[in-house]
Design an enzyme around this catalytic site. Structure first.
Site, PDB file in Angstrom:
ATOM      1  N   ASP A  67       0.812  -1.208   0.000  1.00 25.47           N
ATOM      2  CA  ASP A  67       0.000   0.000   0.000  1.00 25.47           C
ATOM      3  C   ASP A  67       0.846   1.259   0.000  1.00 25.47           C
ATOM      4  OD1 ASP A  67       0.930  -0.518   2.563  1.00 25.47           O
ATOM      5  OD2 ASP A  67      -1.038  -0.903   3.414  1.00 25.47           O
ATOM      6  N   ASN A 136      -7.600  -2.997  13.989  1.00 26.44           N
ATOM      7  CA  ASN A 136      -8.969  -3.313  13.588  1.00 26.44           C
ATOM      8  C   ASN A 136      -9.012  -4.506  12.633  1.00 26.44           C
ATOM      9  OD1 ASN A 136      -7.987  -2.304  11.208  1.00 26.44           O
ATOM     10  ND2 ASN A 136      -9.319  -0.496  11.121  1.00 26.44           N
ATOM     11  N   HIS A 138      -7.155  -4.869   9.922  1.00 25.83           N
ATOM     12  CA  HIS A 138      -6.848  -4.629   8.509  1.00 25.83           C
ATOM     13  C   HIS A 138      -5.537  -5.298   8.104  1.00 25.83           C
ATOM     14  CE1 HIS A 138      -4.740  -0.483   9.395  1.00 25.83           C
ATOM     15  NE2 HIS A 138      -3.836  -1.441   9.341  1.00 25.83           N
ATOM     16  N   GLU A 143      -9.702  -2.087   5.113  1.00 25.35           N
ATOM     17  CA  GLU A 143     -10.334  -1.732   6.384  1.00 25.35           C
ATOM     18  C   GLU A 143     -11.608  -2.559   6.604  1.00 25.35           C
ATOM     19  OE1 GLU A 143      -8.449  -0.110   8.260  1.00 25.35           O
ATOM     20  OE2 GLU A 143      -8.427   2.043   7.913  1.00 25.35           O
TER      21      GLU A 143
HETATM   22  C1  F6R Z   1       1.491  -1.479   6.146  1.00 20.32           C
HETATM   23  C2  F6R Z   1       0.185  -2.062   6.244  1.00 20.32           C
HETATM   24  C3  F6R Z   1      -0.620  -2.083   7.492  1.00 20.32           C
HETATM   25  C4  F6R Z   1       0.186  -2.387   8.747  1.00 20.32           C
HETATM   26  C5  F6R Z   1      -0.709  -2.396   9.985  1.00 20.32           C
HETATM   27  C6  F6R Z   1       0.063  -2.652  11.242  1.00 20.32           C
HETATM   28  O1  F6R Z   1       2.007  -1.610   4.844  1.00 20.32           O
HETATM   29  O2  F6R Z   1      -0.277  -2.516   5.249  1.00 20.32           O
HETATM   30  O3  F6R Z   1      -1.625  -3.051   7.339  1.00 20.32           O
HETATM   31  O4  F6R Z   1       0.809  -3.626   8.596  1.00 20.32           O
HETATM   32  O5  F6R Z   1      -1.342  -1.153  10.083  1.00 20.32           O
HETATM   33  O6  F6R Z   1       0.920  -1.583  11.468  1.00 20.32           O
HETATM   34  P1  F6R Z   1       1.991  -1.597  12.652  1.00 20.32           P
HETATM   35  O7  F6R Z   1       2.992  -2.650  12.266  1.00 20.32           O
HETATM   36  O8  F6R Z   1       2.599  -0.214  12.605  1.00 20.32           O
HETATM   37  O9  F6R Z   1       1.252  -1.916  13.887  1.00 20.32           O
END
Ligand code: F6R
Length: 243
Positions: A67, A136, A138, A143
């Site tokens: 992303d 959440n 994702h 989302e």
């Molecule tokens: C990042 C991504 C997100 C993160 C998720 C967890 O490329 O796609 O899904 O993996 O938000 O983020 P952290 O590791 O910062 O808790």
């Protein structure tokens, strides 16, 4: 689904880096699906260390990232383009031409998403997809929703994701409100998936995503249907799960 319990963040990072290393050694021209966020930073550090020791060669590897924020320029230090260069690409011998992220600078969402789908198709499928897990549920920026969206799309980030990510920005208002993300079908078509999770604050979502019902309200729950998923989580992240 294989769940590997790590002692702590460092142990999780080493175990995950071992799995990625094995992929690169077994198939030097593999396609790695990569993630950003805090969780994989230690994994990338470990990979860089092993590369510097001469144990790893990324010269034939291709990568596609999950992303990118919409509207951030590549030189913005909060863009995922910047993150990947900073944590991995500039530190190993991967060919930069073979690294791909959605183009956050493309204002036309349909074009940005269609272009990225073509990139994903052109690399011929993902061998190993690395994922972090949002609070959440994702994965990428898919989302909680009423459906699973198959391919790359533009997402309105939820307030909880903006809140979680604001730690990297000057304020809540500075966090981009939209992002381009790979879709769930693309993730599910990866030959193997590696999820890294750390910390007590992720314990409830680990339980719900990997031991609860399969629902688009918890997008990561769909991984229960994938034939080759490895979750490397530390003890704190697994604290609500009976192993
Ligand atoms: C990042 C991504 C997100 C993160 C998720 C967890 O490329 O796609 O899904 O993996 O938000 O983020 P952290 O590791 O910062 O808790």
């Amino acid at each position: 689904m294989r769940i590997i319990k790590a002692k702590d963040y460092k142990d999780m990072s080493r175990k995950a880096a071992n799995i990625i290393s094995a992929q690169v050694i077994v198939k030097p021209n593999c396609v790695l699906g990569l993630a950003t966020g805090s969780t994989p930073i230690g994994t990338y550090e470990q990979l860089v260390e092993w590369y510097q020791k001469g144990d790893l060669d990324f010269s034939k590897v291709t990568s596609v990232n999950l992303d990118e924020y919409k509207g951030l320029t590549k030189d913005n230090d909060q863009s995922y383009y910047y993150f990947m260069n900073d944590h991995l690409f500039s530190k190993v011998n991967i060919n930069k031409d073979n690294t791909h992220l959605p183009d956050g600078t493309e204002p036309d969402s349909d074009k940005a998403c269609a272009d990225y789908n073509k990139v994903i198709e052109s690399v011929g499928g993902i061998d190993l997809q690395l994922l972090g897990l949002g609070h959440n549920g994702h994965i990428g920026f898919n989302e909680p929703a009423d459906e699973f969206i198959p391919e790359t799309h533009c997402v309105d980030l939820t307030p909880s994701t903006i809140e979680a990510n604001k730690r990297f920005f000057a304020s809540y208002d500075d966090v981009p409100k939209q992002a381009y993300t790979m879709g769930i079908k693309t993730i599910m078509l990866a030959k193997s998936v590696l999820v890294v999770v750390s910390g007590e604050d992720k314990a409830a979502i680990v339980r719900d995503a990997f031991f609860g019902s399969i629902t688009p309200k918890v997008q990561a729950s769909v991984l229960q249907l994938h034939p080759n998923v490895t979750v490397v989580a530390d003890e704190a992240a697994l604290s609500l799960v009976k192993m």
